[in-house]
Design a protein around this motif. Structure first.
Motif, mmCIF file in Angstrom:
data_model
loop_
_atom_site.group_PDB
_atom_site.id
_atom_site.type_symbol
_atom_site.label_atom_id
_atom_site.label_comp_id
_atom_site.label_asym_id
_atom_site.label_seq_id
_atom_site.Cartn_x
_atom_site.Cartn_y
_atom_site.Cartn_z
ATOM 1 N N ILE A 1 1.799 14.280 -13.393
ATOM 2 C CA ILE A 1 0.606 14.760 -14.113
ATOM 3 C C ILE A 1 0.371 16.235 -13.789
ATOM 4 O O ILE A 1 0.136 17.047 -14.685
ATOM 5 N N ALA A 2 0.466 16.570 -12.503
ATOM 6 C CA ALA A 2 0.244 17.953 -12.083
ATOM 7 C C ALA A 2 1.299 18.869 -12.695
ATOM 8 O O ALA A 2 0.986 19.980 -13.147
ATOM 9 N N ALA A 3 2.551 18.415 -12.717
ATOM 10 C CA ALA A 3 3.626 19.223 -13.300
ATOM 11 C C ALA A 3 3.372 19.425 -14.790
ATOM 12 O O ALA A 3 3.553 20.535 -15.319
ATOM 13 N N GLY A 4 2.961 18.374 -15.471
ATOM 14 C CA GLY A 4 2.639 18.476 -16.902
ATOM 15 C C GLY A 4 1.496 19.441 -17.151
ATOM 16 O O GLY A 4 1.541 20.270 -18.070
ATOM 17 N N GLU A 5 0.491 19.350 -16.306
ATOM 18 C CA GLU A 5 -0.675 20.242 -16.431
ATOM 19 C C GLU A 5 -0.258 21.688 -16.158
ATOM 20 O O GLU A 5 -0.685 22.609 -16.856
ATOM 21 N N ARG A 6 0.604 21.857 -15.155
ATOM 22 C CA ARG A 6 1.098 23.211 -14.833
ATOM 23 C C ARG A 6 1.866 23.780 -16.020
ATOM 24 O O ARG A 6 1.673 24.935 -16.401
ATOM 25 N N GLU A 7 2.747 22.969 -16.636
ATOM 26 C CA GLU A 7 3.499 23.394 -17.825
ATOM 27 C C GLU A 7 2.547 23.804 -18.939
ATOM 28 O O GLU A 7 2.734 24.832 -19.590
ATOM 29 N N LYS B 1 0.840 -1.208 0.000
ATOM 30 C CA LYS B 1 0.000 0.000 0.000
ATOM 31 C C LYS B 1 0.875 1.258 0.000
ATOM 32 O O LYS B 1 0.596 2.211 -0.712
ATOM 33 N N GLN B 2 1.947 1.222 0.824
ATOM 34 C CA GLN B 2 2.849 2.380 0.896
ATOM 35 C C GLN B 2 3.552 2.608 -0.454
ATOM 36 O O GLN B 2 3.661 3.729 -0.925
ATOM 37 N N VAL B 3 4.040 1.494 -1.039
ATOM 38 C CA VAL B 3 4.705 1.600 -2.348
ATOM 39 C C VAL B 3 3.714 2.129 -3.392
ATOM 40 O O VAL B 3 4.026 3.029 -4.178
ATOM 41 N N ALA B 4 2.494 1.574 -3.381
ATOM 42 C CA ALA B 4 1.460 2.009 -4.327
ATOM 43 C C ALA B 4 1.144 3.494 -4.119
ATOM 44 O O ALA B 4 0.994 4.250 -5.084
ATOM 45 N N ALA B 5 1.066 3.898 -2.852
ATOM 46 C CA ALA B 5 0.766 5.298 -2.545
ATOM 47 C C ALA B 5 1.885 6.204 -3.060
ATOM 48 O O ALA B 5 1.632 7.258 -3.646
ATOM 49 N N LYS B 6 3.163 5.736 -2.843
ATOM 50 C CA LYS B 6 4.304 6.528 -3.336
ATOM 51 C C LYS B 6 4.290 6.614 -4.857
ATOM 52 O O LYS B 6 4.532 7.673 -5.436
ATOM 53 N N LEU B 7 4.022 5.471 -5.508
ATOM 54 C CA LEU B 7 3.952 5.456 -6.974
ATOM 55 C C LEU B 7 2.843 6.371 -7.465
ATOM 56 O O LEU B 7 3.032 7.175 -8.395
ATOM 57 N N LEU B 8 1.687 6.251 -6.828
ATOM 58 C CA LEU B 8 0.541 7.068 -7.206
ATOM 59 C C LEU B 8 0.862 8.546 -7.008
ATOM 60 O O LEU B 8 0.574 9.380 -7.865
ATOM 61 N N ILE C 1 3.161 9.632 -9.735
ATOM 62 C CA ILE C 1 2.413 9.785 -10.990
ATOM 63 C C ILE C 1 1.595 11.071 -10.960
ATOM 64 O O ILE C 1 1.599 11.853 -11.919
ATOM 65 N N LEU C 2 0.909 11.298 -9.843
ATOM 66 C CA LEU C 2 0.087 12.506 -9.726
ATOM 67 C C LEU C 2 0.934 13.768 -9.787
ATOM 68 O O LEU C 2 0.537 14.766 -10.389
ATOM 69 N N ILE C 3 2.121 13.725 -9.172
ATOM 70 C CA ILE C 3 3.027 14.877 -9.215
ATOM 71 C C ILE C 3 3.437 15.166 -10.663
ATOM 72 O O ILE C 3 3.429 16.306 -11.113
#
Length: 113
Positions: free
Chosen positions: A32-38, A18-25, A28-30
């Motif tokens: 995606i957010a960085a791409g969206e910000r760009e 769960k921790q690994v999945a949370a870190k991966l997620l 990924i979200l970071i």
């Protein structure tokens, strides 16, 4: 007892997953957010560029309109001056003709008398 420790080990592995999945997620979200910000920054930059280009074109058009107005005003002044000069010339011709006519009348009156 053996079953209990296996369950705890499995639960521990589940927590780790769960921790690994949370870190991966989160990663990924970071991204995606960085791409969206760009994308948004680029979009903002494009809008600002278009706005400044539009404003520059408007200012150029306004400048051309003002120049045209100034040229028209100058052309009207020149035309007015030409018309005034022509009018004065016609008036002088009229005055000269009037004077000559008056002189002819005076001569005829003189001859009659």
């Amino acid at each position: 007892r053996m079953g209990q420790s296996e369950i705890k080990e499995i639960e521990s592995m589940e927590d780790e997953c769960k921790q690994v999945a949370a870190k991966l997620l989160k990663g990924i979200l970071i991204r995606i957010a960085a791409g969206e910000r760009e994308r948004l920054l680029k979009q903002r930059e494009d809008v600002l560029k278009r706005y400044s280009e539009h404003k520059r074109r408007q200012e150029e058009e306004q400048k051309l309109v003002e120049e045209d107005k100034a040229k028209n005003v100058e052309a009207m002044r020149v035309r007015e001056k030409e018309l005034r000069e022509r009018l004065m010339k016609k008036f002088k011709q009229f005055e000269e003709k009037k004077q000559k006519t008056h002189e002819k009348i005076q001569k005829k009156k003189h001859i009659i008398i």
